[in-house]
Design an enzyme around this catalytic site. Structure first.
Site, short mmCIF file in Angstrom:
data_model
loop_
_atom_site.label_atom_id
_atom_site.label_comp_id
_atom_site.label_asym_id
_atom_site.label_seq_id
_atom_site.Cartn_x
_atom_site.Cartn_y
_atom_site.Cartn_z
N ASP A 67 40.32 29.59 38.01
CA ASP A 67 38.99 30.19 37.94
C ASP A 67 38.20 29.72 36.72
O ASP A 67 38.74 29.05 35.84
CB ASP A 67 39.10 31.73 37.94
CG ASP A 67 40.18 32.25 36.98
OD1 ASP A 67 40.64 31.47 36.12
OD2 ASP A 67 40.56 33.42 37.10
N ASN A 136 44.49 45.74 35.97
CA ASN A 136 44.10 46.36 37.25
C ASN A 136 44.75 45.69 38.47
O ASN A 136 44.40 45.98 39.60
CB ASN A 136 42.57 46.34 37.39
CG ASN A 136 42.01 44.92 37.48
OD1 ASN A 136 42.76 43.94 37.52
ND2 ASN A 136 40.69 44.79 37.51
N HIS A 138 44.64 42.43 39.25
CA HIS A 138 43.97 41.25 39.81
C HIS A 138 44.83 40.00 39.62
O HIS A 138 45.66 39.94 38.71
CB HIS A 138 42.55 41.06 39.26
CG HIS A 138 42.46 40.60 37.83
ND1 HIS A 138 41.31 40.76 37.09
CD2 HIS A 138 43.34 39.98 37.01
CE1 HIS A 138 41.50 40.25 35.89
NE2 HIS A 138 42.72 39.78 35.82
N GLU A 143 39.43 40.65 42.06
CA GLU A 143 39.47 42.02 41.56
C GLU A 143 39.91 42.98 42.67
O GLU A 143 39.90 42.61 43.85
CB GLU A 143 38.07 42.40 41.05
CG GLU A 143 37.54 41.52 39.94
CD GLU A 143 38.24 41.75 38.59
OE1 GLU A 143 39.36 42.27 38.57
OE2 GLU A 143 37.64 41.40 37.56
P1 PGA Z 1 45.97 37.94 30.06
O1 PGA Z 1 45.09 37.95 31.39
O2 PGA Z 1 47.01 36.89 30.27
O3 PGA Z 1 45.02 37.60 28.96
O4 PGA Z 1 46.56 39.31 29.93
C1 PGA Z 1 45.72 37.90 32.62
C2 PGA Z 1 44.71 38.11 33.72
O5 PGA Z 1 43.75 38.84 33.52
O6 PGA Z 1 44.90 37.55 34.81
#
Ligand code: PGA
Length: 267
Positions: A67, A136, A138, A143
């Site tokens: 992404d 959450n 995702h 999301e």
């Molecule tokens: P993070 O993010 O590795 O910074 O915890 C993971 C994500 O949001 O997919």
């Protein structure tokens, strides 16, 4: 789904890098799906070490990132283009032409999404997709509420994600509201998934992902349906799992030794 609980972040990262390195050694033209965020940084560090010290060769490897934020130019310090360059690509021998990230600054977004899907297809599909997971639930910027069959498209970021990612920006208003992301269907088409999680703030998301019902409310739960998904998590991220998982089922040598002992008993 294979769940591997490692003692800490470093051990989790080393195993993740080992799994990716095995794919690259076996198939020098491997197509890697890559992720950003704080979780995979240790994995990239270890892959860089394997490249520098053990000659792990990326000269034919092709990559696709999950992404990118919409509206951040590649040279912006918080863009995922910048992140990947700084934390990985500048330190290995991958040809720049083999690197793909969704573009965050093109106006024809629909065409860019279509092209990204086509590029993945033309490369022969993703051999192994590295994934983090949001608090959450995702995966990439899919999301809660995302279609479980979705393809690469533009998504509006959840408030929870904007809040979590605001730690990287000066002000919360500076966090982009939109992202271009591989869809859940795109991710699920990968030959293999490697999902990492570290820290107690991921424990709930991991418990639902591994042991909960499959639901669009927690997009990561879809990995239960993948034929070759490996989750490597540290003890803290594993804290809310109800079932017990062995420390390293990745290594089958113990099971083989057991078979040998059993055979020995019979004769
Ligand atoms: P993070 O993010 O590795 O910074 O915890 C993971 C994500 O949001 O997919």
């Amino acid at each position: 789904m294979e769940v591997i609980v490692k003692e800490n972040y470093d051990k989790m990262s080393r195993l993740a890098a080992k799994i990716i390195a095995e794919v690259v050694r076996e198939k020098p033209r491997a197509v890697l799906g890559l992720a950003t965020g704080s979780t995979p940084m240790g994995t990239y560090k270890e892959l860089i070490r394997l490249h520098k010290e053990e000659g792990l060769d990326f000269s034919q490897v092709v990559t696709f990132n999950l992404d990118e934020y919409i509206g951040l130019p590649p040279e912006h310090e918080q863009s995922y283009h910048y992140f990947m360059k700084e934390n990985f690509f500048d330190h290995i021998n991958i040809p720049p032409g083999n690197i793909h990230l969704p573009p965050g600054m093109v106006e024809n977004l629909l065409e860019a999404c279509r092209q990204y899907e086509q590029d993945i297809k033309d490369a022969g599909g993703i051999d192994i997709q590295l994934l983090g997971i949001g608090v959450n639930g995702h995966i990439a910027f899919n999301e809660p509420g995302s279609s479980l069959g979705s393809r690469t498209r533009v998504k509006t970021l959840d408030n929870n994600t904007i809040q979590n990612n605001s730690r990287f920006f000066e002000r919360i208003e500076d966090v982009p509201k939109y992202a271009i992301t591989m869809g859940i269907g795109t991710v699920m088409n990968s030959q293999r998934l490697l999902l990492l999680a570290t820290g107690v703030n991921k424990a709930h998301a991991i418990a639902i992902t591994v042991e909960g019902p499959i639901t669009a409310l927690v997009p990561a739960t879809i990995v239960q349906l993948h034929r070759q998904a490996t989750l490597v998590v540290d003890r803290q991220a594993a804290a809310e799992l109800k079932c017990s998982y062995r420390d390293s089922p990745h290594d089958l040598s113990e099971a083989v030794a057991y078979i040998k002992r059993q055979k020995g008993k019979k004769s």
